[in-house]
Design a protein around this motif. Structure first.
Motif, mmCIF file in Angstrom:
data_model
loop_
_atom_site.group_PDB
_atom_site.id
_atom_site.type_symbol
_atom_site.label_atom_id
_atom_site.label_comp_id
_atom_site.label_asym_id
_atom_site.label_seq_id
_atom_site.Cartn_x
_atom_site.Cartn_y
_atom_site.Cartn_z
ATOM 1 N N ASP A 155 0.864 -1.174 0.000
ATOM 2 C CA ASP A 155 0.000 0.000 0.000
ATOM 3 C C ASP A 155 0.908 1.233 0.000
ATOM 4 O OD1 ASP A 155 -2.184 -1.723 0.274
ATOM 5 O OD2 ASP A 155 -1.968 -1.750 2.439
ATOM 6 N N TYR A 156 1.052 1.842 -1.173
ATOM 7 C CA TYR A 156 1.958 2.972 -1.323
ATOM 8 C C TYR A 156 1.201 4.199 -1.832
ATOM 9 C CZ TYR A 156 5.525 -0.658 -1.084
ATOM 10 O OH TYR A 156 6.302 -1.700 -0.696
ATOM 11 N N ARG A 157 1.787 5.349 -1.670
ATOM 12 C CA ARG A 157 1.194 6.583 -2.188
ATOM 13 C C ARG A 157 1.393 6.721 -3.690
ATOM 14 N NH1 ARG A 157 0.113 10.496 2.056
ATOM 15 N NH2 ARG A 157 0.816 9.596 4.007
ATOM 16 N N LYS A 204 -8.601 -1.052 -2.032
ATOM 17 C CA LYS A 204 -8.353 0.161 -1.253
ATOM 18 C C LYS A 204 -9.071 1.389 -1.807
ATOM 19 C CE LYS A 204 -5.323 -1.623 1.583
ATOM 20 N NZ LYS A 204 -5.362 -1.532 3.022
ATOM 21 N N VAL A 205 -9.701 1.276 -2.967
ATOM 22 C CA VAL A 205 -10.317 2.447 -3.597
ATOM 23 C C VAL A 205 -11.542 2.925 -2.823
ATOM 24 C CG1 VAL A 205 -11.496 3.261 -5.670
ATOM 25 C CG2 VAL A 205 -9.400 1.944 -5.869
ATOM 26 N N ILE A 206 -12.412 2.004 -2.423
ATOM 27 C CA ILE A 206 -13.640 2.400 -1.705
ATOM 28 C C ILE A 206 -13.312 3.053 -0.361
ATOM 29 C CG2 ILE A 206 -15.760 1.535 -0.650
ATOM 30 C CD1 ILE A 206 -15.928 -0.414 -3.008
ATOM 31 N N PRO A 207 -12.398 2.482 0.450
ATOM 32 C CA PRO A 207 -12.018 3.205 1.673
ATOM 33 C C PRO A 207 -11.368 4.556 1.393
ATOM 34 C CG PRO A 207 -11.347 0.919 1.849
ATOM 35 C CD PRO A 207 -11.833 1.126 0.455
ATOM 36 N N PHE A 208 -10.656 4.682 0.278
ATOM 37 C CA PHE A 208 -10.040 5.946 -0.114
ATOM 38 C C PHE A 208 -11.107 7.008 -0.377
ATOM 39 C CE2 PHE A 208 -8.482 8.435 -3.880
ATOM 40 C CZ PHE A 208 -7.619 9.251 -3.184
ATOM 41 N N ILE A 209 -12.144 6.631 -1.101
ATOM 42 C CA ILE A 209 -13.229 7.572 -1.388
ATOM 43 C C ILE A 209 -14.028 7.869 -0.128
ATOM 44 C CG2 ILE A 209 -15.358 7.882 -2.713
ATOM 45 C CD1 ILE A 209 -14.021 6.146 -4.906
ATOM 46 N N ALA A 210 -14.274 6.834 0.692
ATOM 47 C CA ALA A 210 -15.061 7.016 1.915
ATOM 48 C C ALA A 210 -14.330 7.862 2.950
ATOM 49 C CB ALA A 210 -15.410 5.664 2.512
ATOM 50 N N LYS A 220 -7.009 8.596 3.022
ATOM 51 C CA LYS A 220 -6.243 7.340 3.020
ATOM 52 C C LYS A 220 -5.800 7.070 1.591
ATOM 53 C CE LYS A 220 -8.693 5.260 6.887
ATOM 54 N NZ LYS A 220 -9.504 4.133 7.323
ATOM 55 N N ASP A 221 -4.681 7.683 1.205
ATOM 56 C CA ASP A 221 -4.271 7.652 -0.193
ATOM 57 C C ASP A 221 -3.247 6.574 -0.528
ATOM 58 O OD1 ASP A 221 -2.294 8.819 1.242
ATOM 59 O OD2 ASP A 221 -1.934 10.472 -0.151
#
Length: 86
Positions: free
Chosen positions: A35-37, A46-52, A57-58
């Motif tokens: 999981d990197y920036r 990880k996309v849905i938690p990123f949007i939420a 959480k990038d």
């Protein structure tokens, strides 16, 4: 006797080991992990938690990593009985 044979074959065995290493390493494929920036591909899990998380959480990118499991066993049998000379 063993030390004498070992000393005589040390250079050749080192060359053989290096040649085998060069042949066997490319057969392992590097995987995308982490999981990197920044990275090569997006981790879709990880996309849905990123949007939420309101884009905080990038760490959604994956990078290639070298595989850590390398387990090869090579056996070399030498027949010096001269039974196969003809």
């Amino acid at each position: 006797l063993w030390e004498m044979c070992s000393e005589q074959s040390r250079g050749t065995s080192g060359q053989l080991a290096e040649a085998l290493r060069l042949v066997l390493i490319p057969t392992l494929r590097a995987k995308l992990q982490g999981d990197y920036r920044t990275g090569k591909r997006i981790n879709l899990k990880k996309v849905i938690p990123f949007i939420a998380s309101d884009f905080k959480k990038d760490k959604i990118w994956m990078r290639r990593s070298m595989p850590s499991k390398r387990s090869y066993q090579v056996m070399l049998a030498i027949d010096n009985s001269l039974s196969m000379t003809n």
